[in-house]
Scaffold this motif. Structure first.
Motif, PDB file in Angstrom:
ATOM      1  N   THR A 188     -16.294  -3.998   6.256  1.00  0.00           N
ATOM      2  CA  THR A 188     -16.259  -3.239   5.009  1.00  0.00           C
ATOM      3  C   THR A 188     -14.915  -2.523   4.945  1.00  0.00           C
ATOM      4  OG1 THR A 188     -17.075  -1.131   5.864  1.00  0.00           O
ATOM      5  CG2 THR A 188     -18.739  -2.782   5.285  1.00  0.00           C
ATOM      6  N   ALA A 189     -14.702  -1.781   3.859  1.00  0.00           N
ATOM      7  CA  ALA A 189     -13.462  -1.007   3.734  1.00  0.00           C
ATOM      8  C   ALA A 189     -13.379   0.089   4.792  1.00  0.00           C
ATOM      9  CB  ALA A 189     -13.366  -0.398   2.334  1.00  0.00           C
TER      10      ALA A 189
ATOM     11  N   ALA B 263      -6.170 -14.560   6.619  1.00  0.00           N
ATOM     12  CA  ALA B 263      -5.411 -14.939   7.815  1.00  0.00           C
ATOM     13  C   ALA B 263      -4.416 -16.055   7.510  1.00  0.00           C
ATOM     14  CB  ALA B 263      -6.366 -15.375   8.917  1.00  0.00           C
ATOM     15  N   GLN B 264      -4.839 -16.984   6.685  1.00  0.00           N
ATOM     16  CA  GLN B 264      -3.970 -18.121   6.372  1.00  0.00           C
ATOM     17  C   GLN B 264      -2.764 -17.726   5.522  1.00  0.00           C
ATOM     18  OE1 GLN B 264      -6.725 -20.972   4.725  1.00  0.00           O
ATOM     19  NE2 GLN B 264      -7.216 -21.822   6.739  1.00  0.00           N
ATOM     20  N   ASN B 265      -2.824 -16.556   4.916  1.00  0.00           N
ATOM     21  CA  ASN B 265      -1.702 -16.048   4.122  1.00  0.00           C
ATOM     22  C   ASN B 265      -0.843 -15.066   4.918  1.00  0.00           C
ATOM     23  OD1 ASN B 265      -2.257 -17.456   1.708  1.00  0.00           O
ATOM     24  ND2 ASN B 265      -3.907 -16.023   1.253  1.00  0.00           N
TER      25      ASN B 265
ATOM     26  N   ILE C 187      -0.137  -6.356   9.097  1.00  0.00           N
ATOM     27  CA  ILE C 187       0.038  -6.886   7.741  1.00  0.00           C
ATOM     28  C   ILE C 187      -1.300  -7.331   7.171  1.00  0.00           C
ATOM     29  CG2 ILE C 187       1.057  -8.772   6.392  1.00  0.00           C
ATOM     30  CD1 ILE C 187       3.406  -8.723   8.443  1.00  0.00           C
ATOM     31  N   LEU C 188      -2.042  -8.087   7.963  1.00  0.00           N
ATOM     32  CA  LEU C 188      -3.348  -8.579   7.498  1.00  0.00           C
ATOM     33  C   LEU C 188      -4.293  -7.415   7.214  1.00  0.00           C
ATOM     34  CD1 LEU C 188      -5.323 -11.628   8.710  1.00  0.00           C
ATOM     35  CD2 LEU C 188      -6.489  -9.437   8.567  1.00  0.00           C
ATOM     36  N   TYR C 189      -4.233  -6.382   8.053  1.00  0.00           N
ATOM     37  CA  TYR C 189      -5.152  -5.251   7.878  1.00  0.00           C
ATOM     38  C   TYR C 189      -4.897  -4.532   6.553  1.00  0.00           C
ATOM     39  CZ  TYR C 189      -7.860  -1.053   8.930  1.00  0.00           C
ATOM     40  OH  TYR C 189      -8.769  -0.024   8.880  1.00  0.00           O
ATOM     41  N   SER C 190      -3.639  -4.401   6.182  1.00  0.00           N
ATOM     42  CA  SER C 190      -3.322  -3.781   4.886  1.00  0.00           C
ATOM     43  C   SER C 190      -3.888  -4.604   3.738  1.00  0.00           C
ATOM     44  CB  SER C 190      -1.806  -3.638   4.724  1.00  0.00           C
ATOM     45  OG  SER C 190      -1.286  -2.735   5.676  1.00  0.00           O
ATOM     46  N   LYS C 191      -3.727  -5.926   3.839  1.00  0.00           N
ATOM     47  CA  LYS C 191      -4.283  -6.811   2.810  1.00  0.00           C
ATOM     48  C   LYS C 191      -5.808  -6.736   2.792  1.00  0.00           C
ATOM     49  CE  LYS C 191      -0.549 -10.254   3.045  1.00  0.00           C
ATOM     50  NZ  LYS C 191      -0.240 -11.686   3.365  1.00  0.00           N
TER      51      LYS C 191
ATOM     52  N   PHE D  41      -8.399  -5.744  -0.297  1.00  0.00           N
ATOM     53  CA  PHE D  41      -9.470  -6.672  -0.684  1.00  0.00           C
ATOM     54  C   PHE D  41     -10.844  -6.023  -0.535  1.00  0.00           C
ATOM     55  CE2 PHE D  41     -12.553  -9.988   0.507  1.00  0.00           C
ATOM     56  CZ  PHE D  41     -12.429 -10.847  -0.592  1.00  0.00           C
ATOM     57  N   ALA D  42     -11.058  -5.319   0.584  1.00  0.00           N
ATOM     58  CA  ALA D  42     -12.368  -4.740   0.883  1.00  0.00           C
ATOM     59  C   ALA D  42     -12.750  -3.630  -0.083  1.00  0.00           C
ATOM     60  CB  ALA D  42     -12.388  -4.216   2.316  1.00  0.00           C
ATOM     61  N   ASP D  43     -11.756  -2.915  -0.611  1.00  0.00           N
ATOM     62  CA  ASP D  43     -12.058  -1.835  -1.554  1.00  0.00           C
ATOM     63  C   ASP D  43     -12.733  -2.341  -2.821  1.00  0.00           C
ATOM     64  OD1 ASP D  43     -11.452   0.592  -0.388  1.00  0.00           O
ATOM     65  OD2 ASP D  43      -9.313   0.459  -0.845  1.00  0.00           O
ATOM     66  N   ASN D  44     -12.573  -3.618  -3.092  1.00  0.00           N
ATOM     67  CA  ASN D  44     -13.132  -4.195  -4.325  1.00  0.00           C
ATOM     68  C   ASN D  44     -14.210  -5.237  -4.068  1.00  0.00           C
ATOM     69  OD1 ASN D  44     -11.273  -2.911  -6.349  1.00  0.00           O
ATOM     70  ND2 ASN D  44      -9.756  -3.948  -5.071  1.00  0.00           N
TER      71      ASN D  44
END
Length: 390
Positions: free
Chosen positions: A333-334, A383-385, A359-363, A367-370
């Motif tokens: 979750t967020a 992860a793939q991005n 970097i992934l954690y920021s993304k 994402f999780a906020d929504n």
């Protein structure tokens, strides 16, 4: 000796009190299916129904008596001869049958339910036990609304029904009224003031109207009760009954506090039977239900996830496998932290350097906020991005 003082008898009333919930009625074949699983679980007594209430309930008690050989089959009655006679007939195939009869014990019930007197109710209680005893050796007496009964009168009633042949005396907190210390004091009062109390097992039957059913039952056991009446998932009239799985796991976790008191319950079967009862009764289990709720072993807070992943016992006092689950859940979750994200990525085959994880954690947080529910595929897409090493 009447019974093993180190054994706590588990009296399951899922098929009687539990089935009283609106919309939870079961067919005879469904009752047999659940009854077989209750027997496997290790309960001592199965309360199979209230035979006089309907032909279907009568037949269910008959068929459960035929199909379950390793438990006591119990049939409920009111304190009148017809109820008891019908119950005895329904138990004719039981290897070990018990008639559970009783009457109100509080002044509230005596006046407003029975429009009677203490003396008359006492006579009816004794007569019911004597009549039931003419059919079966094992007779349980319930003093309905004992939680609100005058202790002196209750003690007089319990002494009289034991003298009449009751082998088990049930002290119900029918309305979920008592505080744990009040209920424990009531059981203790009976232990100290009923001269023949050692000739019967004291049973506790607590309702959950104020969320105290399990606490009251445990308090009763600590005060000397040796039978607990309970249901799978805590299902039952109004707010429900004492939860079988909660009682069993409290004894398991706090075994040193109960002086060696044990049950025959195989806790590894809890998850399966909980889901079976929920499905067959069409009665969902609340997600935060202790022991068997879907969130009972789910960790979503970043602080909890980090502590859990470092050492399970930081946030788990029961192993999921002890109640039939494969493993605990780390829910994304967020509120989740880096440790949980890294753990899930490694589970999916992704091994990130610290800079890539940042970097992934920021993304992930954006994402999780929504998003209410984050899936493995969502994490793979993130992860793939990101520059990764697999």
């Amino acid at each position: 000796m009447l019974h093993d003082p180190n054994h706590l008898y588990i009296f399951d009333t899922t098929l009687r009190d539990g089935e009283q919930v609106p919309g939870c009625q079961l067919t005879t074949s469904e009752k047999i299916e659940i009854g077989i699983e209750l027997q496997r679980l290790g309960v001592d007594i199965v309360e199979a129904g209230f035979p006089v209430s309907s032909p279907g309930d009568f037949q269910s008690v008959v068929e459960l008596s035929k199909n379950l050989n390793d438990v006591i089959i119990c049939a409920l009655t009111r304190a009148n001869e017809n109820d008891i006679k019908v119950a005895a007939e329904s138990l004719k195939y039981a290897k070990r049958g018990r008639i559970h009869t009783g009457i109100g014990s509080s002044d509230m019930h005596i006046k407003y339910k029975f429009n009677s007197t203490r003396e008359e109710i006492l006579g009816r209680a004794v007569a019911a036990v004597k009549y039931a005893k003419s059919f079966v050796e094992d007779v349980e007496f319930y003093a309905e609304d004992a939680g609100r009964a005058d202790n002196e009168y209750l003690a007089k009633m319990i002494e009289a029904v034991i003298a009449a042949g009751a082998t088990v005396v049930n002290i119900p907190d029918t309305n979920g009224y008592c505080l744990p210390e009040q209920y424990a004091d009531k059981i203790r009062f009976l232990k100290e003031n009923v001269k023949n109390i050692d000739e019967a097992i004291i049973s506790v039957h607590c309702h959950n109207d104020m969320g105290l059913a399990t606490a009251n039952s445990i308090a009763g056991v600590k005060a000397g009760a040796r039978q607990v009446e309970c249901t799978i998932n805590g299902i039952g009239e109004r707010a429900g009954n004492t939860s079988l799985e909660e009682v069993a796991m409290i004894l398991q976790v706090h075994h040193n506090s109960f002086n060696g008191l044990k049950t025959n319950i195989n806790s590894k079967l809890f998850t399966a039977i909980s889901r079976q009862v929920s499905m067959m009764m069409d009665m969902p289990v609340q997600p935060n239900k202790a022991i068997v709720g879907k969130n009972a072993f789910a960790h979503s807070s970043g602080i909890h996830q980090d502590g859990f992943l470092k050492h399970r016992e930081n946030y788990e006092i029961i192993k999921p496998e002890d109640v039939g689950l494969d493993e605990a859940g780390i829910i994304l979750t967020a509120r989740s932290g880096r440790h949980a994200i890294k753990w899930h990525l490694q589970r999916l085959g992704y091994n990130l350097e610290k800079s890539d994880l940042d970097i992934l954690y920021s993304k992930f947080l954006e994402f999780a906020d929504n998003t209410k529910e984050i899936t493995d595929q969502d994490l793979i897409n993130l992860a793939q991005n990101t520059t990764i090493k697999v």
